[in-house]
Design a protein around this motif. Structure first.
Motif, short mmCIF file in Angstrom:
data_model
loop_
_atom_site.label_atom_id
_atom_site.label_comp_id
_atom_site.label_asym_id
_atom_site.label_seq_id
_atom_site.Cartn_x
_atom_site.Cartn_y
_atom_site.Cartn_z
N ASN A 173 0.81 -1.22 0.00
CA ASN A 173 0.00 0.00 0.00
C ASN A 173 0.85 1.28 0.00
O ASN A 173 0.40 2.31 0.45
N ARG A 174 2.08 1.19 -0.50
CA ARG A 174 2.92 2.38 -0.62
C ARG A 174 2.61 3.15 -1.89
O ARG A 174 2.82 4.35 -1.96
N ILE A 175 2.18 2.43 -2.92
CA ILE A 175 1.66 3.05 -4.14
C ILE A 175 0.38 2.31 -4.50
O ILE A 175 0.11 1.22 -3.97
N PHE A 176 -0.41 2.89 -5.37
CA PHE A 176 -1.70 2.30 -5.69
C PHE A 176 -1.70 1.72 -7.09
O PHE A 176 -1.06 2.24 -8.00
N ASP A 177 -2.46 0.64 -7.23
CA ASP A 177 -2.60 0.01 -8.54
C ASP A 177 -3.50 0.84 -9.43
O ASP A 177 -4.19 1.75 -8.96
N THR A 178 -3.48 0.53 -10.71
CA THR A 178 -4.38 1.17 -11.67
C THR A 178 -5.70 0.42 -11.69
O THR A 178 -6.77 1.02 -11.79
N LYS A 179 -5.59 -0.89 -11.53
CA LYS A 179 -6.78 -1.75 -11.57
C LYS A 179 -6.38 -3.08 -10.93
O LYS A 179 -5.24 -3.52 -11.02
N GLY A 180 -7.33 -3.73 -10.29
CA GLY A 180 -7.07 -5.03 -9.70
C GLY A 180 -7.51 -5.09 -8.25
O GLY A 180 -8.09 -4.15 -7.72
N LYS A 181 -7.18 -6.22 -7.61
CA LYS A 181 -7.63 -6.42 -6.23
C LYS A 181 -6.57 -7.22 -5.47
O LYS A 181 -6.06 -8.21 -5.96
N ILE A 182 -6.27 -6.76 -4.26
CA ILE A 182 -5.38 -7.48 -3.36
C ILE A 182 -6.15 -7.73 -2.07
O ILE A 182 -6.66 -6.78 -1.46
N THR A 183 -6.23 -9.00 -1.68
CA THR A 183 -6.96 -9.36 -0.47
C THR A 183 -6.10 -10.22 0.45
O THR A 183 -5.25 -10.98 -0.01
N LEU A 184 -6.33 -10.08 1.73
CA LEU A 184 -5.72 -10.92 2.74
C LEU A 184 -6.88 -11.58 3.49
O LEU A 184 -7.67 -10.88 4.13
N ASP A 185 -6.97 -12.88 3.38
CA ASP A 185 -8.09 -13.64 3.94
C ASP A 185 -9.44 -13.06 3.50
O ASP A 185 -10.36 -12.91 4.31
N GLY A 186 -9.53 -12.71 2.23
CA GLY A 186 -10.78 -12.24 1.67
C GLY A 186 -11.07 -10.76 1.89
O GLY A 186 -12.04 -10.25 1.34
N ARG A 187 -10.25 -10.06 2.69
CA ARG A 187 -10.47 -8.64 2.94
C ARG A 187 -9.53 -7.82 2.07
O ARG A 187 -8.34 -8.12 1.97
N LEU A 188 -10.06 -6.75 1.48
CA LEU A 188 -9.22 -5.86 0.70
C LEU A 188 -8.11 -5.29 1.58
O LEU A 188 -8.35 -4.90 2.73
N VAL A 189 -6.89 -5.26 1.05
CA VAL A 189 -5.74 -4.74 1.79
C VAL A 189 -5.75 -3.23 1.79
O VAL A 189 -5.39 -2.59 2.78
#
Length: 167
Positions: free
Chosen positions: A50-66
């Motif tokens: 989470n130091r920079i942001f994506d343009t598109k996509g999804k990152i989850t940890l145990d189903g929760r958005l990071v």
């Protein structure tokens, strides 16, 4: 605990840096991320942390958005070549700061590593060589209570003896 990256893209202007990246990381496993210089490895790690942001996509940890999720982010640590710590802070004070941020810190391991690497805990980060700054950041990465530890260029500036000790 599973860290999932789904259909991740990152562009800078018209340049595509990451294109449809999907990967699943499992806790307590070691992964290697290989690629040429400029391939987007550091960019991917910075997005995960989470130091920079994506343009598109999804990152989850145990189903929760990071993204913007403090509980998830407190389970992820990125050690990188970036100097994000206050340069005037002494190493031991920096360890206390990390303990406060993460809620715990492995002081026994940290003190063992300080001794093994012959790193004085009263030194200021600004007074350390590149190699010793890397060592201080490695100690932090290995002593915070995170499920996912990412090391980006972990041996930057380390001499042969310190690399062997780290390995």
């Amino acid at each position: 605990m599973s860290l999932n990256i789904e259909n991740l893209y990152k562009t800078y202007g018209k340049k595509n840096v990451l294109n449809d990246i999907s990967v699943n990381f499992q806790a307590e496993k070691i992964y290697g991320l290989l690629g040429n210089n400029g391939a987007g490895k550091s960019t991917l790690l910075n997005i995960i942390n989470n130091r920079i942001f994506d343009t598109k996509g999804k990152i989850t940890l145990d189903g929760r958005l990071v993204t913007e999720n403090e509980k998830s982010l407190n389970n992820i640590h990125l050690m990188s070549e970036d100097d994000l710590y206050p340069s005037k802070l002494k190493i031991k004070s920096l360890f206390h700061l990390m303990e406060g941020f993460y809620g715990d810190f492995d002081w026994k391991l940290a003190n063992e590593m300080l001794s093994e690497f012959e790193l004085e805990p009263t030194k200021r980060m600004s007074k350390l060589s590149t190699g010793y700054r890397s060592i201080a950041k490695l100690i932090i990465a290995l002593c915070v209570p995170c499920e996912y530890i990412f090391l980006d260029e972990p041996v930057l500036g380390l001499d042969a003896n310190h690399r062997e000790l780290f390995y």
